[in-house]
Design an enzyme around this catalytic site. Structure first.
Site, PDB file in Angstrom:
ATOM      1  CE  LYS A  81       9.161 118.476  96.509  1.00 42.82           C
ATOM      2  NZ  LYS A  81      10.497 117.747  96.574  1.00 42.82           N
ATOM      3  N   GLY A 181      19.873 106.836 108.746  1.00 45.58           N
ATOM      4  CA  GLY A 181      19.085 106.515 108.088  1.00 45.58           C
ATOM      5  C   GLY A 181      19.750 105.858 106.930  1.00 45.58           C
ATOM      6  N   GLY A 183      17.449 103.761 104.610  1.00 41.67           N
ATOM      7  CA  GLY A 183      15.753 104.067 103.346  1.00 41.67           C
ATOM      8  C   GLY A 183      15.920 103.250 101.605  1.00 41.67           C
ATOM      9  CB  VAL A 185      18.914 107.196  99.354  1.00 38.54           C
ATOM     10  CG1 VAL A 185      20.459 108.112  99.578  1.00 38.54           C
ATOM     11  CG2 VAL A 185      17.912 108.194  98.293  1.00 38.54           C
TER      12      VAL A 185
END
Ligand code: NAD
Length: 351
Positions: A81, A181, A183, A185
């Site tokens: 990452k 949520g 968004g 997804v």
């Protein structure tokens, strides 16, 4: 002055580098947790971290998470990452992104970067002007584009498998699913759930997403502070991390949790806390593995994208099934079993 890449000593990671460039203002971290299964892959995040220590902590935690996610998805990829310190709306410049690309290139393919919070496909294209080791591009021969539809398919499978383990059938018709949520997804997931006959209860901070879910899926809308206490069969967290914690878990009124948000458990102990309440938890790093499967098509140069993705999503679902089966047999939290399965894969590969 030249870009500087300097090693940071840590305990648990293969290699951690500080990236600095005074000319472009770049200041960040590249953390490679493991390359045991293949090149480390994981996104680039840009955030206004309080200081470098906070950025380092995030990079270490997230790169370790990518080792788990990639192994759980059965991919020949390790975990990495990168983070850039700064406000993406104010501090990001094309020069900074290109310089970050040079840092990634200097690692010679040990780390593949991709889009994460604070980044756009256009930003990744800018990073890609200086490195071959970037995925999640919108254009190009193996470009994989927006991973969200594939992520949502993986979560949908996880919800069906969780329902089978908890309620004896993977038929979602008439089951109430609370989605936190809406968004990239969440909306794709709602579409799949609605088509499967589930009754949706949704919430988002963004009014237009909520209105869309109401219109398209006849969803019942609740306020953001109410979604974690609504009565439903399944909760699908698809917004932010750490929503399952010592405060929220006692008030949950669901029988299972299966969603796509990263790092849903605030602490390792919260898996056990859910288990003690009889709430079946589908480990997030298996449930949301569709996203990295989609990105992997680009890294691994997969020509037949749709059938490879379908095959990998099938394997991911089998891993979820095995996890929930083993957890039930042993009477333990599925999260512990999921970590164990990943550890087995890493050991097996090392043998
Ligand atoms: P997104 O930013 O497109 O959507 C997140 C949504 O959650 C936004 O609409 C936001 O308004 C809403 N939200 C934020 N806080 C909320 C709250 N307290 N209550 C209700 N809604 C809230 O992000 P996304 O790409 O849809 O990703 C959602 C989650 O899934 C994240 O945790 C992400 O890390 C994870 N994830 C995404 C992918 C992917 O392919 N996009 C892959 C793996 C994991």
């Amino acid at each position: 002055m030249k870009m500087e890449l300097t090693q940071i000593e840590t305990q648990d990671h293969e290699q951690v580098l500080r990236v600095r460039d005074a000319d472009s203002g770049l200041s960040g971290i590249i953390a490679i947790h493991s390359t045991q299964l293949g090149p480390a892959a994981g996104g680039l995040r840009m955030r206004s971290y309080a200081d470098e220590a906070a950025a380092l902590e995030d990079a270490l935690r997230l790169s370790r998470g990518m080792t788990f996610k990639n192994a759980a998805a059965g991919l020949p990829l390790g975990g990495g990452k990168a983070v850039i310190i700064g406000d993406p709306a104010r501090d990001k410049t094309p020069e900074m992104l290109a310089t970050f690309g040079r840092a990634v290139e200097a690692l010679g393919g040990r780390y593949w970067t991709a889009e994460d919070m604070g980044m756009t496909p256009a930003d990744m294209a800018r990073v890609g002007t200086e490195t071959r080791f970037v995925a999640g591009l919108a254009d190009g021969p193996f470009a994989s584009g927006d991973p969200s539809p594939v992520t949502a398919r993986g979560i949908f499978n996880a919800i069906r498998t969780t329902a089978r383990h908890r309620f004896g059938s993977s038929d979602l018709a008439g089951l109430r699913v609370a989605v936190q949520g809406l968004g990239h997804v969440g909306l794709h997931l709602c579409d799949l759930l609605h088509r499967a006959g589930a009754e949706l209860i949704v919430s988002d901070l963004n009014d237009s997403a909520v209105t869309e879910a109401q219109a398209r899926f006849a969803a019942r809308v609740v306020a953001p502070e109410a979604i974690l206490t609504v009565e439903a069969e399944i909760l699908a967290p698809c917004a932010i991390g750490a929503v399952l914690n010592e405060v929220s878990i006692p008030d949950l009124r669901v029988q299972a949790v299966a969603g796509g948000a990263n790092n849903q458990l605030a602490t390792a102990g919260d898996g056990a806390r859910l288990h003690a309440r009889g709430i079946l938890y589908a480990p997030d790093f298996i449930a949301n593995g569709g996203g990295i499967i989609n990105v992997a098509t680009e890294i691994l140069r997969i020509a037949d994208h749709p059938s490879w993705v379908a095959e990998k999503l099938g394997e991911l679902d089998a891993t979820m099934d095995r996890t929930l089966t083993r957890a039930a047999q042993r009477g333990v939290s599925p999260n512990d079993v999921a970590e164990e399965i990943v550890a087995e894969r890493l050991r097996h590969d090392a043998a």
